[in-house]
Design an enzyme around this catalytic site. Structure first.
Site, mmCIF file in Angstrom:
data_model
loop_
_atom_site.group_PDB
_atom_site.id
_atom_site.type_symbol
_atom_site.label_atom_id
_atom_site.label_comp_id
_atom_site.label_asym_id
_atom_site.label_seq_id
_atom_site.Cartn_x
_atom_site.Cartn_y
_atom_site.Cartn_z
ATOM 1 N N ARG A 1 -93.045 -2.868 -60.667
ATOM 2 C CA ARG A 1 -92.974 -1.878 -59.580
ATOM 3 C C ARG A 1 -94.325 -1.161 -59.519
ATOM 4 O O ARG A 1 -94.692 -0.496 -60.485
ATOM 5 C CB ARG A 1 -91.837 -0.902 -59.875
ATOM 6 C CG ARG A 1 -91.596 0.140 -58.801
ATOM 7 C CD ARG A 1 -90.421 1.047 -59.187
ATOM 8 N NE ARG A 1 -90.153 2.016 -58.147
ATOM 9 C CZ ARG A 1 -90.778 3.186 -58.037
ATOM 10 N NH1 ARG A 1 -91.707 3.525 -58.905
ATOM 11 N NH2 ARG A 1 -90.466 4.021 -57.057
ATOM 12 N N LYS B 1 -98.814 5.739 -64.229
ATOM 13 C CA LYS B 1 -98.073 6.721 -65.030
ATOM 14 C C LYS B 1 -98.929 7.283 -66.164
ATOM 15 O O LYS B 1 -99.978 6.742 -66.502
ATOM 16 C CB LYS B 1 -96.789 6.084 -65.579
ATOM 17 C CG LYS B 1 -95.736 5.906 -64.487
ATOM 18 C CD LYS B 1 -94.380 5.524 -65.030
ATOM 19 C CE LYS B 1 -93.386 5.400 -63.869
ATOM 20 N NZ LYS B 1 -92.105 4.847 -64.271
HETATM 21 C C1 9MG Z 1 -88.132 5.358 -58.893
HETATM 22 N N1 9MG Z 1 -88.888 5.004 -60.067
HETATM 23 C C2 9MG Z 1 -89.974 5.660 -60.567
HETATM 24 N N2 9MG Z 1 -90.398 5.048 -61.679
HETATM 25 C C3 9MG Z 1 -89.574 3.991 -61.873
HETATM 26 C C4 9MG Z 1 -89.491 2.987 -62.846
HETATM 27 O O1 9MG Z 1 -90.334 2.951 -63.873
HETATM 28 N N3 9MG Z 1 -88.535 2.056 -62.733
HETATM 29 C C5 9MG Z 1 -87.637 2.102 -61.706
HETATM 30 N N4 9MG Z 1 -86.695 1.149 -61.658
HETATM 31 N N5 9MG Z 1 -87.671 3.033 -60.753
HETATM 32 C C6 9MG Z 1 -88.623 3.960 -60.843
#
Ligand code: 9MG
Length: 256
Positions: A238, A204
């Site tokens: 994630r 990100k």
């Molecule tokens: C779908 N998605 C994209 N970025 C995300 C994030 O930081 N957390 C979660 N739960 N889903 C995300």
């Protein structure tokens, strides 16, 4: 948690079957790499990304869910649409990951009778406009307050608290400073809300802002981010780069 995007920009343009094949081989690679949860998403959540019609999202995601349901790993579905939540629950998924925190009409009802885990994420506004000058007086207090309200909405609908995960939503209507303030407040949020934390920082802009690297060169920064998230209390990270993150976490755990 490994990210499995089933969007047209995530595979070379060879039609629907090629897309399914590509998604399955990506999932198989993540399994070989040591993933625990595969998060399947059919709509990009990048700032400014267009919304995907329900029919198209169902067409992208459902075949992948059916193909993966006996893969031996937990399956999560990244959606804010109650109709897809219902289909995903019927397909037996293990988690619904909702960037909209189950605020859409019918979202809570769609998941109430199931027993899958539910990730409640904070987002200011909506993906198309969320990064237009986000303003908070106290970002940690406001995001914690929002998550507290959503936990209340879900539990008062009869959903057991043990099914819930919270997520501050890095990059979803936040400046770089907001993101790092939230990252550092992870343990405080878990302690206050009594719900475990999921963190998504992989590749990100908060990583790019610190490293000065474009998105395709953010692997090392993302590994640093994943370890920092765990240090600050995250129970799930994630990520795009499963093999590298698993190795980094193994070394981290050996050193605890
Ligand atoms: C779908 N998605 C994209 N970025 C995300 C994030 O930081 N957390 C979660 N739960 N889903 C995300």
């Amino acid at each position: 948690m490994g990210i499995l995007n089933v969007t047209p920009d995530s595979f070379s343009d060879g039609g629907q079957f090629a897309a399914l094949d590509f998604a399955i081989s990506h999932a198989e690679q993540m399994i070989r790499d040591g993933v625990d949860i595969i998060d399947v998403g059919g709509e990009s959540t990048r700032p400014g990304a267009p919304a995907v019609p329900l029919e198209e999202e169902l067409r992208r995601v459902l075949p992948v869910l059916f193909a993966l349901r006996d893969c031996g790993k937990a399956i999560s579905v990244d959606t804010y649409k109650p109709e897809l939540m219902r289909e995903a629950v019927l397909a037996g998924v293990d988690m619904i990951n909702d960037i909209n925190a189950f605020r859409a009409p019918g979202a809570i009802e769609a998941v109430r009778e199931s027993d899958c885990a539910l990730c409640i994420m904070h987002m200011l506004d909506k993906p198309a406009t969320m990064q237009d000058k986000p303003v908070y007086t106290d970002v940690v207090r406001e995001v914690t307050g929002f998550l507290h309200e959503r936990i209340g909405a879900l539990t008062s609908a009869g959903i057991d608290r043990s099914r819930l995960w919270i997520d501050p939503g890095f990059g979803f209507g936040k400046t770089v400073e907001h993101n790092y303030a939230l990252l550092k407040a992870g343990r405080q949020m878990v302690a206050e809300l009594g719900v475990p934390l999921l963190a998504g920082l992989s590749r990100k802009s908060m990583i790019g802002a610190v490293t000065g690297k474009p998105v395709e060169q953010r692997l090392a920064g993302s590994l640093g981010g994943a370890l920092a998230a765990v240090a600050h209390g995250a129970g799930i990270v994630r990520v795009h780069d499963v093999a590298e993150t698993v190795d980094a976490l193994k070394v981290w755990q050996a050193a605890q």
